[in-house]
Design a protein around this motif. Structure first.
Motif, short mmCIF file in Angstrom:
data_model
loop_
_atom_site.label_atom_id
_atom_site.label_comp_id
_atom_site.label_asym_id
_atom_site.label_seq_id
_atom_site.Cartn_x
_atom_site.Cartn_y
_atom_site.Cartn_z
N ILE A 89 8.97 32.48 -19.27
CA ILE A 89 8.93 31.97 -17.89
C ILE A 89 10.00 32.69 -17.10
CG2 ILE A 89 9.21 29.95 -16.42
CD1 ILE A 89 8.18 28.25 -18.72
N VAL A 90 9.58 33.31 -16.02
CA VAL A 90 10.46 34.18 -15.25
C VAL A 90 10.68 33.59 -13.86
CG1 VAL A 90 10.84 36.52 -14.39
CG2 VAL A 90 9.53 36.16 -16.51
N SER A 96 4.46 41.30 -20.33
CA SER A 96 3.06 40.93 -20.38
C SER A 96 2.22 42.02 -21.03
CB SER A 96 2.56 40.65 -18.96
OG SER A 96 1.21 40.22 -18.97
N GLN A 97 2.54 43.25 -20.73
CA GLN A 97 1.82 44.37 -21.34
C GLN A 97 2.06 44.43 -22.85
OE1 GLN A 97 2.66 48.08 -19.38
NE2 GLN A 97 0.93 49.14 -20.34
N MET A 98 3.19 43.91 -23.30
CA MET A 98 3.47 43.85 -24.73
C MET A 98 2.71 42.72 -25.43
SD MET A 98 7.62 44.34 -24.68
CE MET A 98 8.40 45.75 -23.89
N GLY A 99 2.04 41.88 -24.66
CA GLY A 99 1.27 40.78 -25.24
C GLY A 99 1.87 39.41 -25.05
N ALA A 100 3.04 39.33 -24.42
CA ALA A 100 3.66 38.04 -24.18
C ALA A 100 2.87 37.24 -23.15
CB ALA A 100 5.10 38.23 -23.71
N ALA A 101 2.97 35.92 -23.23
CA ALA A 101 2.35 35.03 -22.24
C ALA A 101 3.40 34.78 -21.16
CB ALA A 101 1.91 33.73 -22.89
N ASN A 119 1.21 36.31 -15.22
CA ASN A 119 0.58 35.20 -14.50
C ASN A 119 1.48 34.73 -13.38
OD1 ASN A 119 -1.80 34.62 -16.43
ND2 ASN A 119 -0.03 34.57 -17.81
N VAL A 120 0.90 34.48 -12.21
CA VAL A 120 1.68 34.06 -11.04
C VAL A 120 1.65 32.54 -10.91
CG1 VAL A 120 1.89 34.18 -8.53
CG2 VAL A 120 1.22 36.23 -9.84
#
Length: 335
Positions: free
Chosen positions: A249-250, A269-274, A286-287
């Motif tokens: 969560i950013v 996210s490109q690494m596969g993190a949610a 995700n926004v």
């Protein structure tokens, strides 16, 4: 906790009305002093509030601000040469002996010490040069929400008065309406799955301070291990544990760091993190629903208010009472 989150806009509005005389009096007195630097004394959520105020002080006043370990006085019996310094001593209860002893020591050493507390007349108030009440009203949940937010606002308000920053002062006055919108923001899509072992919260600058608070809230109310990093620091080692579906969560504000923060969110996210981020600049992450205030320094305050609804939801999903986390008390008295 849910009720107290809903009360945050009203608590800030009450602070802005009831705290006006104190803030203007103290800021007027401080303007005539030759401040060399700022200090803070706090623990837990209050220490995260001080991290936010550190960034605000350094950005607004150009003065360094350092966190002082309370154990210097309470355990080691040491004192600091603090003449010409301003210290924010932040404690919701004002009862922790180590915070009080360090504050008393700094006062004796010549610092101007301000007790930022929900309880004027507490031991901390007696040890400080002056008290700045946060006017949060009763907070019964162990997890600090109203008191954290009002501590941010009162400290930022004082700094804005010292700077005579009319734009920031206007933004602070407009905060209650924005925080009402922030309470209504639904961040539940960012809820981590029940079997997750760990997660990251990220931010930069003032938003990193509220990221620290978010990580603490996951631990104390949800029993989920969470670590907070600067979005720059996470790439220097911690990123190695990111795997597919790893929750992140950013926190972003409409400030000079926003693009850099979002770039890291997209990279993870490109690494596969949610990854979930409250910025429309994201391309892959995700926004989350976004509330922007009238100033980039007040944006993180709205962000943490929106987050509180998420963490209360996650605790409830897991069958945990967020009002009474295990092993914790509302007032923690450390020495």
């Amino acid at each position: 906790m849910k009720q107290e989150i809903a009360e945050i806009p009203a608590a800030v509005d009450r602070l802005l009305t009831s705290g006006d005389v104190d803030i203007k009096r103290i800021s007027s007195e401080l303007r005539d002093s030759d401040l060399r630097c700022l200090l803070s004394v706090a623990r837990g959520s209050s220490d995260h509030a001080c991290t936010y105020l550190k960034y605000a002080a350094e950005l607004l006043l150009g003065l360094p601000m350092a966190s002082v370990g309370p154990s210097l006085a309470s355990v080691y019996g040491s004192s600091l040469k603090a003449d010409g310094m301003l210290c924010f001593s932040v404690s919701q209860s004002g009862k922790s002996p180590d915070i009080t002893r360090m504050t008393r020591s700094l006062t004796k050493s010549g610092a101007t010490t301000l007790a930022i507390t929900n309880h004027p007349g507490s031991p901390l108030s007696e040890a400080a040069s002056a008290t700045v009440p946060i006017h949060a009203g009763p907070e019964l949940s162990v997890a600090a929400t109203k008191t954290f937010v009002t501590s941010l606002v009162v400290g930022l308000w004082l700094l804005a008065e010292l700077k005579a920053d009319t734009g920031l002062l206007a933004a602070i006055r407009n905060l209650p309406a924005h925080l009402k919108d922030a309470v209504a923001c639904d961040w539940r899509e960012a809820a981590p799955v029940n079997d997750i072992g760990s997660l990251f919260t990220l931010g930069r600058g003032p938003s990193w301070a509220v990221s620290n608070e978010a990580a603490l809230k996951f631990k104390e109310t949800c029993q989920i291990h969470a670590e907070s990093y600067s979005s720059a620091e996470v790439l220097h080692g911690p990123v190695s544990i990111v795997s597919h579906g790893f929750p992140v969560i950013v926190f972003a504000a409409a400030d000079a760091a926003e693009q850099a923060v979002v770039d890291v969110a997209d990279q993870l996210s490109q690494m596969g993190a949610a990854v979930f981020v409250n910025s429309e600049k994201a391309q892959r992450a995700n926004v989350l629903p976004i509330v922007r205030t009238d100033h980039w320094l007040t944006d993180p305050i709205a962000s943490i208010v929106s987050f509180y609804g998420l963490v209360e939801h996650v605790a409830t999903l897991q069958g945990i009472n967020p009002d009474a986390p295990r092993h914790l008390n509302k007032v923690t008295e450390t020495i």
